[in-house]
Design an enzyme around this catalytic site. Structure first.
Site, PDB file in Angstrom:
ATOM      1  N   ARG A  57      12.058   2.106  -9.872  1.00  0.00           N
ATOM      2  CA  ARG A  57      11.693   1.686  -8.509  1.00  0.00           C
ATOM      3  C   ARG A  57      11.818   2.846  -7.534  1.00  0.00           C
ATOM      4  O   ARG A  57      11.102   2.910  -6.535  1.00  0.00           O
ATOM      5  CB  ARG A  57      12.562   0.507  -8.036  1.00  0.00           C
ATOM      6  CG  ARG A  57      12.269   0.110  -6.583  1.00  0.00           C
ATOM      7  CD  ARG A  57      12.776  -1.269  -6.179  1.00  0.00           C
ATOM      8  NE  ARG A  57      14.032  -1.612  -6.777  1.00  0.00           N
ATOM      9  CZ  ARG A  57      15.215  -1.077  -6.428  1.00  0.00           C
ATOM     10  NH1 ARG A  57      15.289  -0.180  -5.469  1.00  0.00           N
ATOM     11  NH2 ARG A  57      16.319  -1.435  -7.042  1.00  0.00           N
ATOM     12  N   TYR A  73      -8.411  -4.688  10.067  1.00  0.00           N
ATOM     13  CA  TYR A  73      -8.203  -5.494   8.874  1.00  0.00           C
ATOM     14  C   TYR A  73      -7.361  -6.720   9.260  1.00  0.00           C
ATOM     15  O   TYR A  73      -6.282  -6.573   9.851  1.00  0.00           O
ATOM     16  CB  TYR A  73      -7.520  -4.653   7.795  1.00  0.00           C
ATOM     17  CG  TYR A  73      -7.368  -5.399   6.517  1.00  0.00           C
ATOM     18  CD1 TYR A  73      -8.486  -5.761   5.764  1.00  0.00           C
ATOM     19  CD2 TYR A  73      -6.120  -5.780   6.044  1.00  0.00           C
ATOM     20  CE1 TYR A  73      -8.356  -6.473   4.591  1.00  0.00           C
ATOM     21  CE2 TYR A  73      -5.984  -6.488   4.866  1.00  0.00           C
ATOM     22  CZ  TYR A  73      -7.107  -6.834   4.148  1.00  0.00           C
ATOM     23  OH  TYR A  73      -6.976  -7.539   2.987  1.00  0.00           O
ATOM     24  N   ASP A 117      -5.596   3.941   9.625  1.00  0.00           N
ATOM     25  CA  ASP A 117      -5.981   3.312   8.363  1.00  0.00           C
ATOM     26  C   ASP A 117      -7.311   3.946   7.973  1.00  0.00           C
ATOM     27  O   ASP A 117      -8.344   3.671   8.578  1.00  0.00           O
ATOM     28  CB  ASP A 117      -6.109   1.798   8.565  1.00  0.00           C
ATOM     29  CG  ASP A 117      -6.469   1.067   7.263  1.00  0.00           C
ATOM     30  OD1 ASP A 117      -7.050   1.701   6.357  1.00  0.00           O
ATOM     31  OD2 ASP A 117      -6.198  -0.142   7.172  1.00  0.00           O
ATOM     32  N   LYS A 128      -9.709   0.025  -2.564  1.00  0.00           N
ATOM     33  CA  LYS A 128     -11.123   0.132  -2.176  1.00  0.00           C
ATOM     34  C   LYS A 128     -11.753   1.396  -2.772  1.00  0.00           C
ATOM     35  O   LYS A 128     -11.826   1.513  -3.972  1.00  0.00           O
ATOM     36  CB  LYS A 128     -11.248   0.071  -0.651  1.00  0.00           C
ATOM     37  CG  LYS A 128     -10.419  -1.057  -0.011  1.00  0.00           C
ATOM     38  CD  LYS A 128     -10.888  -2.459  -0.391  1.00  0.00           C
ATOM     39  CE  LYS A 128      -9.877  -3.550  -0.035  1.00  0.00           C
ATOM     40  NZ  LYS A 128      -9.460  -3.589   1.359  1.00  0.00           N
TER      41      LYS A 128
END
Ligand SMILES: *Cc1c(COP(=O)(O)O)cnc(C)c1O
Length: 384
Positions: free
Chosen positions: A53, A106, A180, A205
């Site tokens: 992690r 978004y 973004d 994307k």
């Protein structure tokens, strides 16, 4: 590794970055390391792998490659999704702080910011990000602004922000600037060159590009901001699986080809759509009449491959187009090799200032004439 003293074009960097060391018998591609833990004794020194992690080797090649593409001083930080990276960036807003956000962004970013308002007393001011005077006024009025959030071009209205002007005003007001960069990709827009503090991506994307992974990334040049984003990722466990990251690096290798092809097709389709009698309005910054055209031409290395189209006949006609296409895939998301489309207001959460009849097209890499025939047939049918 290519000679780092050579200035390489981004279309080369997507191919060369994050490769294993060159030595006889070495693999050309990095391996996928599937291990949750690593051999360690005592207190592991900084940088030594000990638990998956905190850090895992399969992240590194992708993080180096994206850092190089964004021309960041530091490697990217990969996250389990774009939203996980966005949540990390928004964690830089202190409790009781204020964030200035585009009204068209978004949808889940907007929802998350409003959720923070409820939980941490963070104030959200929503603006038209293309209106520099309005953003300036919003940054200067009221509670001191902690962060300016920028999407450019915006989702789904494709408004283009004056990034250098906004960075100057935000910094003067003491606010961090986050971009973004999902829609543009680092091949088309490099926000750090304009002095932006943090860049986030939905790697889902264009970067991964094949609609087969959900993944995100955040980048910061500043060592303190980078450390805070890194700490957030570890504390919240918003980590990515090694295999997804390996797939994203595989996808990244063809980013330049995919972006060039889909941008060219998007501009051509936008032009043809704008001349079609069944079409009321087309939004794409490549169109000379588009409100974002001049800015995009000055600030970006292209116009992106998302197109907004409003067929005549309202939401029903738009739904009919989405139902009638055979090659285009009716689906949410974007940036894959396959062309997709959707009427955005089908979601109740979409901003009411987005027209009911707006269809968002994500142009893929299929033959442009095939894409046009399918769209044109669907449009003519919807027009009755
Ligand atoms: C999809 C998307 C996101 C969210 O990313 P996920 O990978 O779906 O979590 C954020 N910003 C933009 C612009 C997007 O298109």
């Amino acid at each position: 590794m290519p000679d780092p003293s050579l200035p390489l074009d981004p279309s080369t960097v997507v191919v060369t970055a994050g490769r294993p060391e060159r030595s006889p018998g070495a693999p050309v591609n990095p391996p996928v390391v599937l291990s949750s833990t690593f051999v360690s004794t005592g207190v592991p020194p900084a940088g030594e792998l000990f638990y998956g992690r905190n850090d895992t080797p399969t992240w590194h090649p992708f993080e180096l490659a994206l850092g190089a593409l964004e021309q960041s001083a530091r490697p990217a930080l990969v996250f389990g999704s774009g939203m996980a990276a966005i949540a990390a960036a928004l964690s830089l807003v202190p409790p009781g702080g204020r964030v200035v956000l585009p009204r068209h962004a978004y949808g889940v970013t907007l929802a998350y910011a409003h959720d923070l308002t409820a939980r941490s007393g963070i104030e959200v001011t929503s603006v038209d990000i293309a209106d520099t005077a309005a953003v300036t006024a919003a940054l200067r009025a009221g509670r001191p602004a902690s962060m300016l959030w920028v999407e450019t071009p915006t989702n789904p209205m494709l408004e283009v922000a004056d990034l250098p002007a906004l960075v100057a005003v935000a910094h003067e007001a003491g606010a961090l600037v986050v971009v973004d960069n999902t829609f543009a990709t680092p091949l088309v827009q490099r926000p750090f060159a304009h002095g932006v503090d943090v860049v986030v991506h939905s790697v889902t994307k264009y970067l991964a590009g094949h609609s087969d992974v959900v993944l995100g990334a955040a980048l910061a040049d500043d060592p303190d901001l980078h450390a805070r984003l890194h700490a957030y990722r570890t504390l919240h466990g918003s980590v990515a699986g090694p295999f997804e990251v390996w797939l994203a690096l595989r996808g990244l290798r063809t980013l330049a080809l995919r972006v060039a092809r889909s941008q060219a097709s998007a501009a051509e389709l936008a032009r043809r759509l704008s001349e079609h009698p069944a079409v009321l309005e087309v939004r794409h910054p490549s169109l000379p009449a588009d409100p974002g055209h001049a800015r995009a031409s000055a600030l970006m290395d292209g116009y992106g491959s998302i197109v907004g189209v409003r067929p005549r006949g309202g939401a029903d006609a738009a739904d009919a187009v989405v139902d009638a296409v055979r090659l285009w895939v009716p689906a949410t998301s974007l940036g894959g090799v396959e062309s997709t489309l959707e009427r955005r207001r089908r979601f109740a959460t979409e901003s009411p200032t987005v027209p009911e009849d707006l269809i968002r097209l994500s142009v893929g890499i299929e033959d442009v004439e095939d894409l046009w025939s399918d769209l044109e047939r669907a449009l003519s049918r919807s027009a009755g």
